[in-house]
Design an enzyme around this catalytic site. Structure first.
Site, PDB file in Angstrom:
ATOM      1  N   LYS A 201       0.876  -1.171   0.000  1.00 28.03           N
ATOM      2  CA  LYS A 201       0.000   0.000   0.000  1.00 28.03           C
ATOM      3  C   LYS A 201       0.918   1.228   0.000  1.00 28.03           C
ATOM      4  CE  LYS A 201      -3.970   2.124   0.863  1.00 28.03           C
ATOM      5  NZ  LYS A 201      -4.999   2.065  -0.193  1.00 28.03           N
ATOM      6  N   ILE A 203       2.179   4.597   1.176  1.00 33.60           N
ATOM      7  CA  ILE A 203       2.041   5.482   2.340  1.00 33.60           C
ATOM      8  C   ILE A 203       2.281   6.895   1.820  1.00 33.60           C
ATOM      9  CG2 ILE A 203       2.850   6.006   4.684  1.00 33.60           C
ATOM     10  CD1 ILE A 203       1.738   3.139   4.401  1.00 33.60           C
ATOM     11  N   GLU A 275      14.986   1.007   9.437  1.00 35.01           N
ATOM     12  CA  GLU A 275      14.319   2.164   8.845  1.00 35.01           C
ATOM     13  C   GLU A 275      12.819   1.946   8.848  1.00 35.01           C
ATOM     14  OE1 GLU A 275      17.643   3.402   5.466  1.00 35.01           O
ATOM     15  OE2 GLU A 275      15.738   2.576   4.818  1.00 35.01           O
ATOM     16  N   ASN A 290      19.543  -1.578   7.515  1.00 34.39           N
ATOM     17  CA  ASN A 290      20.923  -1.355   7.058  1.00 34.39           C
ATOM     18  C   ASN A 290      21.866  -2.084   8.002  1.00 34.39           C
ATOM     19  OD1 ASN A 290      20.064   0.425   5.019  1.00 34.39           O
ATOM     20  ND2 ASN A 290      19.877   2.034   6.534  1.00 34.39           N
ATOM     21  N   ARG A 292      25.106  -1.799   8.491  1.00 35.81           N
ATOM     22  CA  ARG A 292      26.394  -1.103   8.467  1.00 35.81           C
ATOM     23  C   ARG A 292      26.331   0.105   9.406  1.00 35.81           C
ATOM     24  NH1 ARG A 292      23.428   0.916   3.992  1.00 35.81           N
ATOM     25  NH2 ARG A 292      22.955   3.102   4.356  1.00 35.81           N
TER      26      ARG A 292
END
Ligand code: MV4
Length: 447
Positions: A201, A203, A275, A290, A292
């Site tokens: 969906k 956002i 994230e 991520n 790193r």
């Protein structure tokens, strides 16, 4: 503890890692391309090995040359920094095979999180909120249409190998789906040699808010609060801040708990970032992980008084984490200073820095590898400095940033300093009222 760490990177992050190694009494090895022979990371490291000609593909990405440098210098660990080989599972695996500790994620973890559909499936299993959509990879266009109808328009098609916004298409109505499907797949195939797609969906006007986590070798993880990275242009972050002006205490608690749950579920070892997309109702959804250290890590370091590179090294050496979660007590902002002309579509502007005056004073941190007379090579990323200000409140941090930007003199090349000056005066920025759409409407005013 490690005796000698090879830094498989260049620029400010190579310097940043060397500084912490020195403080920890660990010897360092720099690697460099012929374009970087005069670089500060080469001068500040205990040893330096040339690994090839200027193009990254023949130097900073050349695994055989980096491994040879590690072997001849007897390095017992490699820190990859960000970019380059930092999320390359083959490199991580070769380090394991050579008995050299890779200060980053395991090859299995990199592969699992690098494939976006597999990362999302894992997070869903862990009980982390995810955007509704397809259950993994979409088989064919027929099933794509069916899933879009069930999900409800608008939808977002995403390449599972995606990164940097490539192979991604927002679709607002049924009639546009076929073209978006074909275009996104073609782009994904060209960019990643992988055209597998999944759907979510859409956002609308989301914020990009990420949670810094650290996990240890014993299955324990903690979070170090959030960074708001919504101000981006073409998927390149321009400025970041912590705390997010959109954050509330209950939301931080929920997002922090979700991030720790995610990290512990996958037994994540090292520093990582979860994230999230956050919608206007403060619903949050897992976007990517991520594996790193990130460019913007210093703002987190500033608000919780913590050395993230040191923590990466300690965790890699098997030291357990304290297990404490953190809430920021200060406010920190980072402006990425790039060798780009903000008046000309952020066009790259490499060349010689003829004059340099760096800002300083209370609450000002400058992470950079440049100096007067330094020549910015055209081969690599255009970021030349990170200007970070930290204060008790957001208003004071912004005020300090304005003052620091005014002190900063870089002549000989164009930089993004004028952009940041204008941003720091923008009413929506000042109000903390911005989303990932912010830069779409931003126009530079005349000098
Ligand atoms: C989204 C989205 C809206 N809805 N997913 C951009 C890069 C990739 N990592 C994921 N991205 C997005 N995924 C859904 N379901 C909007 C974006 C997006 C974005 C996200 C974070 C920061 C900047 C962005 C700019 C454009 C689109």
């Amino acid at each position: 503890m490690f005796k000698k760490i090879l830094i498989a990177n260049r620029g400010e992050i190579a310097l940043r890692i060397i500084r912490t190694c020195k403080e920890m009494g660990i010897k360092t090895v720099a690697v460099y391309s012929t374009a970087d022979a005069e670089s500060l990371h080469v001068r500040f490291a205990d040893e330096a090995v040339c690994i090839g000609p200027p193009p990254s593909s023949e130097s900073y990405l050349k695994v055989s040359n980096i491994m040879a440098a590690a072997e001849i210098t007897n390095a017992d660990a490699i820190h990859p920094g960000y970019g380059f080989l930092s999320e390359n599972s083959k490199f991580s695996k070769i380090c394991v095979e050579h008995g050299i500790k890779f200060i980053g994620a395991s090859p299995e973890m990199i592969d699992r999180m690098g494939d976006k559909a597999s990362a999302k499936a894992t997070m869903k299993e862990a009980g982390v909120p995810c955007v509704p959509g397809s259950d993994g990879i979409i088989e064919n266009f027929e099933s794509c249409e069916k899933i879009a109808n069930e999900t409800g328009y608008p939808v977002m098609l995403k390449a599972t190998a995606g990164g940097g916004g490539k192979g991604m298409r927002a679709v607002w109505k049924k009639e546009e789906l076929k073209k978006a499907w074909n275009d996104a797949r073609q782009e994904a195939l060209a960019s990643f040699s992988n055209d597998a797609m999944y759907m979510e969906k859409l956002i609308e006007e989301p914020r990009h808010i990420e949670i810094q986590i650290v996990g240890d070798a014993y299955g324990k993880a903690c979070h170090l609060s959030e960074r708001d990275c919504s101000i981006q242009r073409r998927h390149q972050k321009l400025t970041e801040e912590t705390p997010s002006p959109f954050m509330t205490n209950p939301l931080r608690k929920k997002m922090g708990e979700a991030a720790v749950k995610a990290a512990e579920y996958i037994q994540y070892e090292g520093a990582g970032t979860i994230e999230f997309l956050v919608d206007k109702h403060r619903n949050f959804y897992f976007m990517e992980m991520n594996t790193r250290i990130q460019v913007e890590h210093p703002i987190t370091e500033q608000v919780i008084d913590f050395d993230l590179i040191q923590e990466q090294i300690l965790v890699a050496a098997g030291v357990p984490i304290s297990g404490k979660n953190y809430t920021p007590k200060l406010h920190s902002i980072e402006c990425r200073i790039n060798a780009e002309d903000p008046y000309n579509n952020f066009r790259p502007s490499p060349g010689r820095i003829t004059t340099l005056h760096s800002p300083g004073g209370h609450g000002v941190r400058l992470d950079t590898h440049v100096y007067a007379d330094y020549i910015i090579p055209p081969y690599y990323d255009s970021m030349i400095a990170k200007l970070i200000t930290t204060a008790q409140t957001r208003e004071e941090a912004i005020n300090k940033m304005k003052r620091a930007l005014d002190e900063f003199v870089i002549e000989g090349i164009k930089t993004t300093i004028p952009f940041h000056r204008q941003l720091m005066d923008h009413p929506d920025y000042l109000a903390g009222n911005y989303t990932t759409k912010f830069m779409e409407d931003f126009v530079m005013e005349d000098e």
